[in-house]
Design a protein around this motif. Structure first.
Motif, mmCIF file in Angstrom:
data_model
loop_
_atom_site.group_PDB
_atom_site.id
_atom_site.type_symbol
_atom_site.label_atom_id
_atom_site.label_comp_id
_atom_site.label_asym_id
_atom_site.label_seq_id
_atom_site.Cartn_x
_atom_site.Cartn_y
_atom_site.Cartn_z
ATOM 1 N N ARG A 555 0.795 -1.227 0.000
ATOM 2 C CA ARG A 555 0.000 0.000 0.000
ATOM 3 C C ARG A 555 0.827 1.276 0.000
ATOM 4 O O ARG A 555 1.862 1.355 0.668
ATOM 5 C CB ARG A 555 -0.861 0.078 1.269
ATOM 6 N N THR A 557 -0.539 4.874 1.152
ATOM 7 C CA THR A 557 -1.732 5.519 1.689
ATOM 8 C C THR A 557 -1.665 7.018 1.429
ATOM 9 O O THR A 557 -0.652 7.656 1.728
ATOM 10 C CB THR A 557 -1.830 5.260 3.212
ATOM 11 N N ASP A 597 -8.216 2.534 3.880
ATOM 12 C CA ASP A 597 -7.790 1.397 3.063
ATOM 13 C C ASP A 597 -8.771 1.073 1.930
ATOM 14 O O ASP A 597 -8.933 -0.077 1.541
ATOM 15 C CB ASP A 597 -7.531 0.153 3.943
#
Ligand code: GUN
Length: 628
Positions: A555, A557, A597
């Motif tokens: 990820r 973010t 998320d």
């Protein structure tokens, strides 16, 4: 710093100063305010980005001090570009002390308009005992704190002698201050004695503990011999007084070394003196004129090497240049060997793949960061998937464990089908098309006789067997399914292969048998395989990973506002990044998510996981497909 191009830790970047940007890597020639032999104006055509001068010399010389205070530093030097000033630390080290304290020196630099001021750090020599070196680290830190609230860019040097843990401590301390620029100090004696391998320890332990968003400067590293090595380890700037110092001793600088005027017969064609003098004519010049002309030659050599290094970074081939340059002096070879011992660290910053082919030369190539990366993967693969793995690896640095023994002990015990030898190691055949395995140009060198024996032992399992008559139909599909899963595991993390490629996926293959695209049973595109053997994920493919792989894996973010843009297909800028997976590899696909998320997009990370969080300017992730 704005990154324009990168190649592992090496980077071409722009660093803003009040008098314009400095494009790195570069060298700041040292200008002596008392004797300006060659003016900055004359240096401009060489690609001059800035200069460095000594504020202490100006401060202690009444006429210079008055003029600098009255007209400013730039007028005094006669240069309107970026000027860095040093503080008198080196003079303090040579003469025992100087008559000004840290505050006075820094304050003076600010008042005369220096673009980058330097604190009066405490110089430690390589011979300094550890307790003393530690004291110097603390004192240097305290001096930085003393001027922490001053305006402008302040250089906070990393000290710590030859002790890697002290270099780390010093870097961490400096990183916690407002220093906007980080020189690595106390290394001049190492450069003078060609102790480049100790320098490697110092540079690495300083660099990786400093913010990637600040320029790193090697104080006194003015000879081009070691530029490429330093840049490869993440150094952005050098300063050079050597062009003039060497000239005074009738010594000519070349990119790979130095030659005495008394011992050369010809000038190189690149020399600015080539068209103007014969060697004899230079020897016959009077001393002052001769030094000046040789200094011109030396500057050319220095900037020529910088140009070459930049070109190598654009080509993403700096590692090969370093490998090549290592052969120009045994001390450099020793340094190169030391660099390779840090491959597990360098690997974190290496791109997934590069534009240039991978050159396999000799036993040194077996210790390259890419070998490190593949070995790490195959080892973890073996321990986590003992039953169906194909891996294996040879650890060249583990002399007690031979290849034949390895094959006997490990390889034959597991249920493996295919294996290829590459770069002195054995790798799963499934990775055959991935960079740098398929893109290797090899010398054919085999690291040791045992490696050949081991190769014979595993011959029955070699992948070419699977390309012949015996390998067709269902076997091809089974191999290809194993291949796409293993590549995905290697590229995105263990277990991802099975998350995105179910048993019933459709694998599109070209006429030559190369895998191109992978689709779900229903015909939805999951990923395409590029020429470098790795995957580009579609948004659908990314969503399959996203729903099964827990954060923070893969990820990046970003803020909600950014996520909305990224979902429409626009790139991610560094300034909107809130967090990132530490393990992200530069140029690999990543999942762009918001704070909750929610998957916004899939794209290619321009830098590694750590760098994603540290840089603040420019494009961080090139989105190739957004949600909307
Ligand atoms: N010039 C060469 N080495 C050093 C150093 O360690 N500190 C400073 N300030 N200047 C230098």
């Amino acid at each position: 710093m704005k990154i324009e191009e990168r190649d592992g830790l090496a980077r071409i970047a722009k660093f803003e100063t009040p008098h314009g940007p400095i494009e790195t890597p570069t060298v700041l020639p040292v200008i002596n305010p008392n004797i300006m032999n060659i003016t900055p104006q004359e240096m401009k055509p060489l690609g001059l980005q800035g200069i460095i001068t000594n504020s202490y010399i100006i401060l202690r010389t009444p006429e210079l001090r008055e003029r600098a205070l009255r007209e400013g530093l730039h007028s005094l030097i006669g240069y309107d570009g970026p000027i860095m000033t040093d503080s008198g630390t080196f003079q303090s080290y040579v003469y025992g002390s100087i008559e000004f304290n840290n505050r006075e020196v820094v304050d003076f630099q600010r008042r005369i308009g220096s673009d980058i001021s330097t604190i009066l750090d405490v110089f430690t020599t390589p011979g300094t005992p550890k307790p003393e070196a530690e004291k110097a680290v603390i004192e240097t830190y305290n001096r930085m704190l003393e001027v922490n609230d001053e305006e402008g860019i302040i250089a906070g040097p990393v000290q710590g002698g030859v002790y890697p843990d002290l270099r780390q401590k010093s870097a961490e301390l400096m990183n916690s201050t407002n220093a906007g620029y980080h020189p690595i100090g106390g290394v001049v004696p190492l450069l003078e004695t060609y102790d480049y391998s100790t320098l490697v320890d110092i540079i690495i332990n300083s660099k990786i503990n400093l913010s990637f968003n600040k320029p790193v400067h090697l104080f006194g590293g003015g000879h081009p011999m070691f530029f490429a090595f330093s840049v490869y380890l993440g150094v952005d700037l050098f300063d050079s007084a050597s062009y003039i110092k060497y000239a005074k001793d009738d010594r000519l600088i070349y990119p790979d070394g130095t030659r005495d005027l008394a011992r050369i017969t010809e000038l190189p064609q690149w020399s600015p003196l080539y068209d103007r003098y014969t060697v004899k004519e230079i020897r016959d010049l009077d001393k002052e004129r001769r030094s000046l002309e040789i200094a011109r030659h030396n500057l050319k050599a220095i900037f020529m090497e910088i140009s070459e290094i930049k070109e190598r970074i654009y080509e993403e081939g700096l590692a090969q240049y370093v490998a090549q340059k290592a052969r120009s002096h045994p001390s450099l070879m020793k340094a190169y060997s030391r660099i390779m011992s840090y491959s597990n660290i360098l690997e974190k910053y290496e791109d997934l793949s590069k534009k240039t082919a991978y050159f396999f030369y000799d036993s040194f190539s077996t210790r390259n960061p890419y070998v490190s990366r593949i070995n790490r993967f195959t080892e973890s693969y073996l321990s986590s998937n003992k039953k169906d793995t194909y891996a294996f690896t040879y650890r060249a640095w583990n002399p007690g464990y031979t290849n034949s023994e390895f094959v006997r002990d490990v390889y034959q015990k597991i249920d493996c089908n295919a294996l290829i030898s590459w770069s002195g190691t054995f790798v799963p055949a499934e990775l055959e098309n991935t960079y740098p395995i398929e893109q290797t140009v090899s010398s054919g060198f085999e690291p040791d006789p045992d490696f050949s024996r081991a190769k014979d032992l595993i011959a029955p399992f070699r992948v070419d067997m699977y390309k012949g008559e015996k390998f067709e139909g269902e076997q091809v599909r089974s191999f290809n399914l194993n291949k796409i899963r293993m590549v995905a595991d290697y590229q995105f993390g263990s277990g991802v292969g099975r998350m995105i490629f179910r048993d019933d996926v459709r694998i599109n293959v070209s006429k030559t048998g190369r895998i191109r695209g992978i689709l779900s049973k229903e015909g939805r595109q999951i990923a395409t395989m590029r020429n470098d053997g790795f995957f580009t994920l579609t948004y659908y493919g990314a969503s399959l990973i996203h729903s099964q792989l827990k954060p923070p894996a893969m990820r990046v973010t970003v803020s909600k506002e950014s996520a909305e843009y990224n979902a429409k297909g626009y790139s991610v800028f560094f300034k909107f990044i809130l967090g990132s997976d530490e393990n992200i590899i530069a140029k690999n696909d990543v999942l762009v998510v918001d704070e909750d998320d929610v998957l916004a997009a899939v794209g290619k990370a321009m830098v590694s996981g750590r760098e994603l969080r540290e840089y603040t300017e420019g494009i961080a992730v090139k989105v190739h497909e957004g949600r909307d």
